[in-house]
Write a protein that holds these residues in place. Structure first.
Motif, PDB file in Angstrom:
ATOM      1  N   PRO A  53       0.800  -1.224   0.000  1.00  0.00           N
ATOM      2  CA  PRO A  53       0.000   0.000   0.000  1.00  0.00           C
ATOM      3  C   PRO A  53       0.838   1.282   0.000  1.00  0.00           C
ATOM      4  O   PRO A  53       0.589   2.180  -0.801  1.00  0.00           O
ATOM      5  CB  PRO A  53      -0.838  -0.124   1.277  1.00  0.00           C
ATOM      6  CG  PRO A  53      -0.978  -1.597   1.472  1.00  0.00           C
ATOM      7  CD  PRO A  53       0.352  -2.164   1.032  1.00  0.00           C
ATOM      8  N   ILE A  54       1.832   1.364   0.862  1.00  0.00           N
ATOM      9  CA  ILE A  54       2.615   2.598   0.932  1.00  0.00           C
ATOM     10  C   ILE A  54       3.578   2.715  -0.245  1.00  0.00           C
ATOM     11  O   ILE A  54       4.011   3.810  -0.595  1.00  0.00           O
ATOM     12  CB  ILE A  54       3.332   2.727   2.305  1.00  0.00           C
ATOM     13  CG1 ILE A  54       3.692   4.194   2.574  1.00  0.00           C
ATOM     14  CG2 ILE A  54       4.545   1.834   2.383  1.00  0.00           C
ATOM     15  CD1 ILE A  54       2.537   5.138   2.595  1.00  0.00           C
ATOM     16  N   GLU A  55       3.902   1.601  -0.879  1.00  0.00           N
ATOM     17  CA  GLU A  55       4.757   1.651  -2.071  1.00  0.00           C
ATOM     18  C   GLU A  55       3.968   2.067  -3.307  1.00  0.00           C
ATOM     19  O   GLU A  55       4.503   2.742  -4.186  1.00  0.00           O
ATOM     20  CB  GLU A  55       5.399   0.273  -2.316  1.00  0.00           C
ATOM     21  CG  GLU A  55       6.403  -0.126  -1.257  1.00  0.00           C
ATOM     22  CD  GLU A  55       6.787  -1.599  -1.334  1.00  0.00           C
ATOM     23  OE1 GLU A  55       6.406  -2.276  -2.312  1.00  0.00           O
ATOM     24  OE2 GLU A  55       7.460  -2.077  -0.407  1.00  0.00           O
ATOM     25  N   GLN A  56       2.703   1.664  -3.398  1.00  0.00           N
ATOM     26  CA  GLN A  56       1.914   1.879  -4.613  1.00  0.00           C
ATOM     27  C   GLN A  56       1.031   3.126  -4.593  1.00  0.00           C
ATOM     28  O   GLN A  56       0.957   3.846  -5.579  1.00  0.00           O
ATOM     29  CB  GLN A  56       1.018   0.654  -4.873  1.00  0.00           C
ATOM     30  CG  GLN A  56       1.775  -0.639  -5.057  1.00  0.00           C
ATOM     31  CD  GLN A  56       2.627  -0.629  -6.316  1.00  0.00           C
ATOM     32  OE1 GLN A  56       2.230  -0.094  -7.333  1.00  0.00           O
ATOM     33  NE2 GLN A  56       3.808  -1.210  -6.226  1.00  0.00           N
ATOM     34  N   VAL A  57       0.335   3.371  -3.484  1.00  0.00           N
ATOM     35  CA  VAL A  57      -0.679   4.427  -3.459  1.00  0.00           C
ATOM     36  C   VAL A  57      -0.091   5.824  -3.703  1.00  0.00           C
ATOM     37  O   VAL A  57      -0.605   6.558  -4.548  1.00  0.00           O
ATOM     38  CB  VAL A  57      -1.521   4.358  -2.167  1.00  0.00           C
ATOM     39  CG1 VAL A  57      -2.469   5.554  -2.059  1.00  0.00           C
ATOM     40  CG2 VAL A  57      -2.315   3.056  -2.127  1.00  0.00           C
ATOM     41  N   PRO A  58       0.989   6.230  -3.009  1.00  0.00           N
ATOM     42  CA  PRO A  58       1.510   7.583  -3.275  1.00  0.00           C
ATOM     43  C   PRO A  58       1.929   7.780  -4.734  1.00  0.00           C
ATOM     44  O   PRO A  58       1.634   8.820  -5.327  1.00  0.00           O
ATOM     45  CB  PRO A  58       2.711   7.701  -2.332  1.00  0.00           C
ATOM     46  CG  PRO A  58       2.434   6.718  -1.241  1.00  0.00           C
ATOM     47  CD  PRO A  58       1.705   5.587  -1.911  1.00  0.00           C
TER      48      PRO A  58
END
Length: 89
Positions: A53-58
């Motif tokens: 999630p933190i690798e993809q969403v931003p």
């Protein structure tokens, strides 16, 4: 007393979205939908899990034209601050 750093100095989020436990790409879709419901210029704080999630969403939000204002590690999850762009005249 420590001073805030970066863009987190004087920005209080207009809304929060807790997406801990939400898988990709649903967390991106929910974030984008919430931003689209907000007033242009508003700041949204999104809580995301570590890993995918933190690798993809931003990155996905940035590619979609949403400015990322801050990313804070909060012991077990991340707080991402993203702004809805102003409407161009």
């Amino acid at each position: 007393m420590s001073k805030p750093t970066g863009s987190t100095i004087n920005q209080t989020p207009d809304a929060q979205l807790d997406l801990r436990g939400t898988p990709c790409p649903i967390n991106f879709v929910r974030t984008k939908l919430r931003l689209e419901q907000m007033t242009p210029g508003s700041l949204l704080e999104v809580w995301l899990d570590p890993g995918e999630p933190i690798e993809q969403v931003p990155d996905s939000l940035a590619m979609a034209g949403y400015p990322i204002e801050a990313l804070d590690d909060r012991k077990g999850y991340f707080a991402l601050r993203v702004r809805r762009p102003q409407v161009s005249a």
